[in-house]
Motif scaffolding. Structure first.
Motif, PDB file in Angstrom:
ATOM      1  N   TRP A  65     -13.629  13.412   3.894  1.00 41.75           N
ATOM      2  CA  TRP A  65     -12.758  12.464   4.586  1.00 41.75           C
ATOM      3  C   TRP A  65     -12.060  12.997   5.836  1.00 41.75           C
ATOM      4  CZ3 TRP A  65     -12.273   7.518   5.107  1.00 41.75           C
ATOM      5  CH2 TRP A  65     -11.105   6.991   5.668  1.00 41.75           C
ATOM      6  N   ASP A  81     -16.574  11.353   0.142  1.00 38.15           N
ATOM      7  CA  ASP A  81     -15.443  10.418   0.190  1.00 38.15           C
ATOM      8  C   ASP A  81     -15.926   9.056   0.689  1.00 38.15           C
ATOM      9  OD1 ASP A  81     -12.462   9.529   0.794  1.00 38.15           O
ATOM     10  OD2 ASP A  81     -12.298  11.503  -0.140  1.00 38.15           O
ATOM     11  N   ASP A  82     -14.983   8.222   1.053  1.00 40.66           N
ATOM     12  CA  ASP A  82     -15.213   6.870   1.563  1.00 40.66           C
ATOM     13  C   ASP A  82     -16.329   6.832   2.614  1.00 40.66           C
ATOM     14  OD1 ASP A  82     -14.853   4.279   2.337  1.00 40.66           O
ATOM     15  OD2 ASP A  82     -12.787   4.520   3.045  1.00 40.66           O
ATOM     16  N   ARG A  90      -3.116  13.000  -6.908  1.00 34.57           N
ATOM     17  CA  ARG A  90      -2.678  13.240  -5.534  1.00 34.57           C
ATOM     18  C   ARG A  90      -1.209  12.886  -5.496  1.00 34.57           C
ATOM     19  NH1 ARG A  90      -5.375  12.529  -0.838  1.00 34.57           N
ATOM     20  NH2 ARG A  90      -3.608  11.565   0.155  1.00 34.57           N
ATOM     21  N   ASP A 103      -9.361   6.055  -6.148  1.00 35.38           N
ATOM     22  CA  ASP A 103      -8.333   5.891  -5.118  1.00 35.38           C
ATOM     23  C   ASP A 103      -7.800   4.450  -5.085  1.00 35.38           C
ATOM     24  OD1 ASP A 103      -6.766   6.564  -2.994  1.00 35.38           O
ATOM     25  OD2 ASP A 103      -8.395   6.992  -1.598  1.00 35.38           O
ATOM     26  N   PHE A 104      -6.682   4.262  -4.410  1.00 38.49           N
ATOM     27  CA  PHE A 104      -6.057   2.942  -4.244  1.00 38.49           C
ATOM     28  C   PHE A 104      -5.826   2.287  -5.611  1.00 38.49           C
ATOM     29  CE2 PHE A 104      -7.827   3.796  -0.118  1.00 38.49           C
ATOM     30  CZ  PHE A 104      -6.995   3.155   0.782  1.00 38.49           C
ATOM     31  N   LYS A 125     -12.983  10.872  -7.675  1.00 38.00           N
ATOM     32  CA  LYS A 125     -11.688  10.634  -7.023  1.00 38.00           C
ATOM     33  C   LYS A 125     -11.506   9.125  -7.005  1.00 38.00           C
ATOM     34  CE  LYS A 125      -9.412  11.162  -2.471  1.00 38.00           C
ATOM     35  NZ  LYS A 125      -9.610  11.738  -1.126  1.00 38.00           N
ATOM     36  N   ASP A 160      -1.577  11.244   2.765  1.00 37.41           N
ATOM     37  CA  ASP A 160      -2.636  12.034   3.391  1.00 37.41           C
ATOM     38  C   ASP A 160      -2.070  13.037   4.388  1.00 37.41           C
ATOM     39  OD1 ASP A 160      -4.104  10.123   2.087  1.00 37.41           O
ATOM     40  OD2 ASP A 160      -5.505   9.818   3.737  1.00 37.41           O
ATOM     41  N   ARG A 173       0.803  -1.208   0.000  1.00 37.29           N
ATOM     42  CA  ARG A 173       0.000   0.000   0.000  1.00 37.29           C
ATOM     43  C   ARG A 173       0.848   1.276   0.000  1.00 37.29           C
ATOM     44  NH1 ARG A 173      -1.838   3.055   3.339  1.00 37.29           N
ATOM     45  NH2 ARG A 173      -1.175   1.894   5.147  1.00 37.29           N
ATOM     46  N   TRP A 186     -15.971   9.532  -4.336  1.00 38.95           N
ATOM     47  CA  TRP A 186     -14.770   8.704  -4.131  1.00 38.95           C
ATOM     48  C   TRP A 186     -15.103   7.247  -4.402  1.00 38.95           C
ATOM     49  CZ3 TRP A 186     -14.180   4.462  -1.017  1.00 38.95           C
ATOM     50  CH2 TRP A 186     -12.876   4.034  -0.723  1.00 38.95           C
ATOM     51  N   PHE A 206      -3.814  -4.022   3.497  1.00 40.06           N
ATOM     52  CA  PHE A 206      -4.843  -4.345   4.489  1.00 40.06           C
ATOM     53  C   PHE A 206      -5.508  -3.035   4.891  1.00 40.06           C
ATOM     54  CE2 PHE A 206      -6.767  -5.379   8.465  1.00 40.06           C
ATOM     55  CZ  PHE A 206      -7.053  -6.747   8.416  1.00 40.06           C
ATOM     56  N   ASN A 207      -6.812  -2.974   4.808  1.00 36.17           N
ATOM     57  CA  ASN A 207      -7.548  -1.764   5.206  1.00 36.17           C
ATOM     58  C   ASN A 207      -9.014  -2.147   5.381  1.00 36.17           C
ATOM     59  OD1 ASN A 207      -7.759   0.956   5.868  1.00 36.17           O
ATOM     60  ND2 ASN A 207      -7.869   1.657   3.766  1.00 36.17           N
ATOM     61  N   TRP A 208      -9.798  -1.291   5.972  1.00 35.52           N
ATOM     62  CA  TRP A 208     -11.225  -1.547   6.219  1.00 35.52           C
ATOM     63  C   TRP A 208     -11.421  -2.884   6.962  1.00 35.52           C
ATOM     64  CZ3 TRP A 208      -9.662  -0.189   1.107  1.00 35.52           C
ATOM     65  CH2 TRP A 208      -9.931   1.140   0.762  1.00 35.52           C
TER      66      TRP A 208
HETATM   67  C1  9PG Z   1     -10.484   7.005   2.150  1.00 40.90           C
HETATM   68  C2  9PG Z   1      -9.132   7.688   2.109  1.00 40.90           C
HETATM   69  C3  9PG Z   1      -9.202   9.125   1.579  1.00 40.90           C
HETATM   70  C4  9PG Z   1      -7.796   9.662   1.388  1.00 40.90           C
HETATM   71  C5  9PG Z   1      -6.992   8.736   0.498  1.00 40.90           C
HETATM   72  C6  9PG Z   1      -6.971   7.347   1.096  1.00 40.90           C
HETATM   73  O1  9PG Z   1      -4.904   2.380   5.673  1.00 40.90           O
HETATM   74  N1  9PG Z   1      -4.305   3.470   5.532  1.00 40.90           N
HETATM   75  O2  9PG Z   1      -3.268   3.702   6.177  1.00 40.90           O
HETATM   76  C7  9PG Z   1      -4.804   4.461   4.673  1.00 40.90           C
HETATM   77  C8  9PG Z   1      -3.968   5.445   4.195  1.00 40.90           C
HETATM   78  C9  9PG Z   1      -4.471   6.415   3.361  1.00 40.90           C
HETATM   79  C10 9PG Z   1      -5.783   6.403   3.016  1.00 40.90           C
HETATM   80  C11 9PG Z   1      -6.604   5.417   3.500  1.00 40.90           C
HETATM   81  C12 9PG Z   1      -6.109   4.430   4.314  1.00 40.90           C
HETATM   82  O3  9PG Z   1      -6.228   7.438   2.276  1.00 40.90           O
HETATM   83  O4  9PG Z   1      -5.701   9.208   0.321  1.00 40.90           O
HETATM   84  O5  9PG Z   1      -7.843  10.953   0.818  1.00 40.90           O
HETATM   85  O6  9PG Z   1      -9.894   9.166   0.352  1.00 40.90           O
HETATM   86  O7  9PG Z   1      -8.298   6.881   1.295  1.00 40.90           O
HETATM   87  O8  9PG Z   1     -10.376   5.703   2.621  1.00 40.90           O
END
Ligand code: 9PG
Length: 537
Positions: A166, A202-203, A365, A310-311, A308, A369, A72, A239, A272-274
């Protein structure tokens, strides 16, 4: 150093031609022998959040922790490389202050400081290179020009002013709360309204990562909300992380064959996230591409004119694809499909490999963040992860990517005017304001009711201002009649002590345990809920 000398110190080139500002080489691998050992190296991070900075060559490099987060924050292909290296380009500064640059003009390329030489290679096949010496501003400008000729770009559109959810609300968003904020922002063209051109959700609106339908907190549907946003004279933004899927999603259950696998048939990890492990779509799979195009058309149909995405790095991870395209090319093709399906909507890419996005999006971007804290001991000194949220990490990487401004709008992430739930000092906030002025890309997540009268008027003034900006030194900019030196705000933290290294190893190990990561996620949500209770929207 003259351009002829650049040719003399190079090996591996099949062809070399002198060009404006330097030399063009062709070859699968180019090496420039350095006249002396460099004192610093310009790291070029792979994707939006990855560290991009000049770092002293005597700084020991550690593999950034924790390991399951590496996909990531950096290119997994090179994450174990302990020599200074970076994606597509690199530069060195020699003891006398002289600089030498080597940059690829094509994708799937990498540059590394290899003992006494600067080496660059293409992962597959042959490609072009640009080498130069002299002034950093000059060679980066020429590099951008050469990239633009090959990848497109340069059609700077909008210089957007975006309100996004966000940075105050994370994923704790819902329809009535966003409508309240929208109403508190006021109509865009009224005397009391805040002039944000875009209101970007956003998310947190979606059923899940991969399931891009509104969840139960958005009863009027995303089209209903877009309509309300447009009534205030703003464009609606949304997003999505279209290239990721998590195991709990429908796409994951129903279309496992669309996902990126490795040579052994195992799913490629994408971080890994969420609270779940992440996986990526294979952007060479025709059915996945159709699905992506339909998704983009769906959000346009709902009324969103600003996306937007993302990821996006997920699409360029190493793996074995349905069509055996090189990984960044595969990603770029997927991005092109999404770009075309979005039509004339503004496309902001985030978490994206940088070069493969050029020419196919309106904004990138260009840093990690921002956060309401400047830096954290945990990530700076223990885990040495400079891609994590924080104002210093964001400032450092963004500043080193401003050379992209002739090709694409550079999004430095948000600024803060509110002091609510925010630890930044007034000076740190004003450094972020100045960076946004230089980028001419202004984002904020400040909640209107959290702003004092004077903060609201300062934010308004910021959004309306159009200062004249000029770079006058390596980290120094002239902004109207003021000078801003970012230098003191973007330094690397001290090299960690042995104790911190040990502690980092332990913490990094713990952070690979999914249950603990989930717990941290929950704690974060709990503390945000408390903040929102104390400071209602
Ligand atoms: C939404 C966000 C916002 C943000 C994006 C992105 O797990 N993490 O450490 C992690 C880092 C950055 C991150 C999300 C998770 O940011 O840059 O502007 O849109 O997703 O989930």
């Amino acid at each position: 150093m003259t351009d002829n000398i650049l040719v003399q110190i190079s090996t591996g080139a099949e062809k070399s031609t002198i060009t404006k500002g330097g030399v063009l080489f062709t070859g699968p691998r180019i090496t420039l022998s350095l006249p002396s050992a460099p004192v610093s190296y310009l790291y070029s991070g792979w994707q939006s959040w990855s560290l991009t900075a000049w770092v002293n060559t005597d700084r020991p490099i550690r593999r950034m922790l924790p390991p399951n987060q590496r996909p990531r924050v950096a290119d997994p292909e090179y994450v174990n490389e302990l020599r200074p290296n970076g994606s597509w380009y690199g530069a060195v500064e020699l003891p006398a202050g002289q600089m030498l640059f080597l940059g690829a003009l094509g994708l799937e390329s990498h540059v590394m400081l290899d003992g006494p030489s600067l080496a660059g290679w293409y992962e597959t096949g042959n490609g072009e290179w640009f080498a130069a010496s002299g002034d950093e501003t000059e060679f980066m400008k020429r590099y951008a020009e050469l990239l633009g000729e090959r990848l497109g770009g340069g059609h700077i559109k909008a210089s957007p002013r975006v309100w996004l959810s966000w940075y105050s609300l994370n994923s704790e968003i819902h329809e009535p709360q966003l409508l309240k904020i929208l109403s508190d922002l006021g109509p865009i063209d009224s005397a009391e309204g805040l002039p944000f051109d875009i209101f970007q959700i956003d998310d947190g609106w979606q059923v899940g990562i991969g399931d891009w339908e509104p969840n139960s907190k958005f009863p009027a549907g995303m089209d209903g909300l877009a309509g309300r946003i447009k009534e205030t004279g703003r464009k609606a933004g949304l997003w999505l992380a279209p290239l990721l899927v998590v195991p709990s999603s429908r796409v994951y259950r129903e279309h496992r064959d669309w996902l990126l696998h490795d040579g052994k048939g195992k799913l490629v990890p994408a971080g890994f996230n969420w609270g779940e492990p992440l996986h990526a779509l294979d952007t060479t799979h025709p059915a996945a591409l159709d699905w992506l195009a339909a998704l983009m058309k769906r959000i346009r149909g709902w009324g969103y004119d600003y996306a937007k995405l993302d990821f996006l790095y997920g699409g360029a991870l190493p793996g074995k694809r349905y069509n055996e395209l090189p990984r960044e090319t595969a990603y770029r093709n997927g991005l092109r499909v999404m770009r075309e399906a979005l039509g004339d909507a503004y496309l902001l890419t985030c978490g994206t490999p940088i070069l493969p996005s050029i020419g196919l999006c309106d904004g990138i971007r260009v840093g990690p963040d921002v956060a309401g804290t400047f830096s954290t001991h945990l990530f700076d000194d223990l885990l040495e992860n400079f891609a994590t949220p924080g104002a210093r990490n964001a400032l450092r990487t963004t500043l080193n990517r401003l050379w992209l401004r002739s090709l694409v709008e550079t999004d430095p992430d948000v600024v803060y005017f509110s002091s609510c739930a925010n630890d930044l000092t007034p000076e740190q906030k004003s450094v972020l304001h100045d960076l946004a002025q230089i980028c001419n890309f202004k984002g904020s997540s400040d909640i209107p009711t959290w702003l004092t009268r004077s903060e609201r008027s300062a934010l308004r003034g910021f959004l309306e201002s159009k200062p004249e900006v000029r770079r006058t030194g390596r980290t120094v900019y002239q902004i109207d009649d003021r000078q801003r030196d970012f230098g003191p705000h973007i330094g690397m933290p001290a090299v960690p002590s042995t104790l911190n290294n040990l502690l980092g190893g332990v913490v990094g190990g713990l952070a690979t345990i999914p249950a603990l990561l989930k717990l941290f996620d929950q704690l974060g949500k709990y503390s945000l809920k408390k903040t929102l209770k104390r400071n209602p929207v």
